[in-house]
Design an enzyme around this catalytic site. Structure first.
Site, PDB file in Angstrom:
ATOM      1  N   HIS A   1    -121.475 -81.350  12.083  1.00 60.30           N
ATOM      2  CA  HIS A   1    -122.838 -81.556  11.568  1.00 60.30           C
ATOM      3  C   HIS A   1    -123.069 -80.803  10.260  1.00 60.30           C
ATOM      4  O   HIS A   1    -124.018 -80.047  10.115  1.00 60.30           O
ATOM      5  CB  HIS A   1    -123.890 -81.130  12.615  1.00 60.30           C
ATOM      6  CG  HIS A   1    -123.824 -81.901  13.892  1.00 60.30           C
ATOM      7  ND1 HIS A   1    -124.797 -81.811  14.858  1.00 60.30           N
ATOM      8  CD2 HIS A   1    -122.903 -82.773  14.378  1.00 60.30           C
ATOM      9  CE1 HIS A   1    -124.482 -82.578  15.894  1.00 60.30           C
ATOM     10  NE2 HIS A   1    -123.320 -83.180  15.604  1.00 60.30           N
TER      11      HIS A   1
ATOM     12  N   TYR B   1    -139.512 -82.957  10.967  1.00 59.16           N
ATOM     13  CA  TYR B   1    -139.025 -84.241  11.471  1.00 59.16           C
ATOM     14  C   TYR B   1    -138.437 -84.147  12.878  1.00 59.16           C
ATOM     15  O   TYR B   1    -137.766 -85.072  13.335  1.00 59.16           O
ATOM     16  CB  TYR B   1    -138.080 -84.863  10.435  1.00 59.16           C
ATOM     17  CG  TYR B   1    -138.905 -85.261   9.228  1.00 59.16           C
ATOM     18  CD1 TYR B   1    -139.507 -86.501   9.161  1.00 59.16           C
ATOM     19  CD2 TYR B   1    -139.189 -84.338   8.224  1.00 59.16           C
ATOM     20  CE1 TYR B   1    -140.340 -86.847   8.101  1.00 59.16           C
ATOM     21  CE2 TYR B   1    -140.026 -84.670   7.170  1.00 59.16           C
ATOM     22  CZ  TYR B   1    -140.605 -85.923   7.117  1.00 59.16           C
ATOM     23  OH  TYR B   1    -141.455 -86.258   6.088  1.00 59.16           O
TER      24      TYR B   1
END
Length: 248
Positions: free
Chosen positions: A23, A126
């Site tokens: 990631h 988000y």
């Protein structure tokens, strides 16, 4: 002579150093004013996306010299890196400036399901890992998640419940292929295709999967100065592909 790189300097470094080998995120895009957005992953350490003292799981916005801009949303907040633009991101794999509006668009991998497109606004959250449309790879819920959208977070602009493995992003505003005007192209690693999204303003009016017959993991998508799309495939014998439409 284009044979070496020299005279470079580091203008930004993700802090702290937490990488587990997963990631990374990390897409770079310059806005109309020449400032740089850097879209960062959370290093497979979910809580970092909500930790305001860390760059992980954030979009940052800096000048070409690496300094934070004075109008960044957290520039005067103690304990928060002034570069941070938005937060709550998982593993951002695409970023581009919409050529018609000048706004930043990004997309990111969900876990098992829930890949999403966002239009990151200054100071907005988000959601990851508190909000997600996906589950863990072992089939269990994400431990921190309390819903698909939670109070204080932004809903995705677009979400794929079944993850195509999005990667790379390019808006099409060239003259060569008028049929592709106002389209957004995104690579797919899992679906092994090129995703074409037809836009109506900012809304997605139609989706099509292209090049599935190639069976290629599409890692990046760029619009070339000649009006063709250029794709990078992800494999031991990866290729650079030039893609266009056949003449009528």
């Amino acid at each position: 002579d284009l044979a070496r790189l020299e005279g470079f300097e580091v203008i930004f470094r993700q802090q702290p150093k937490l990488s587990t080998g997963h990631h990374f995120g990390s897409r770079l895009v310059f806005d109309r004013d020449g400032n740089l957005f850097v879209a960062l992953g959370e290093n497979n350490q979910r809580p970092t996306a909500q930790d305001m003292d860390k760059h992980q799981g954030k979009v940052v916005r800096i000048r070409p010299d690496g300094q934070a801009l004075a109008d960044n949303p957290f520039v005067d907040q103690q304990g928060v890196p002034p570069e941070i633009w938005s937060l709550g991101h998982r593993n951002q794999q695409g970023a581009a400036i919409n050529p018609w509006t000048g706004e930043l668009w990004t997309h990111e991998h969900g876990p098992r399901g829930g890949d999403e497109i966002n239009l990151p606004k200054p100071g907005r959250n988000y959601g990851w890992p508190l909000a997600t449309h996906g589950i863990n790879y072992n089939g269990q819920p994400i431990p921190e998640a309390t819903g698909e959208v939670v109070e204080g977070s932004e809903a995705p602009h677009h979400v794929w419940v079944d993850s195509p493995g999005v990667s790379g992003m390019a808006f099409y505003d060239a003259e060569r292929f008028p049929a592709w005007q106002h389209n957004l192209f995104i690579g797919a690693l899992v679906d092994r295709s090129l995703i074409r999204l037809q836009l109506d303003g900012d809304e997605i009016a139609h989706e099509e999967r292209l090049l599935k017959e190639l069976g290629a993991r599409v890692r990046d998508v760029r619009l070339g100065p000649d009006g063709y799309l250029y794709l990078l495939t992800d494999s031991d014998d990866g290729q650079l592909l030039r893609v266009g439409l056949e003449a009528d």
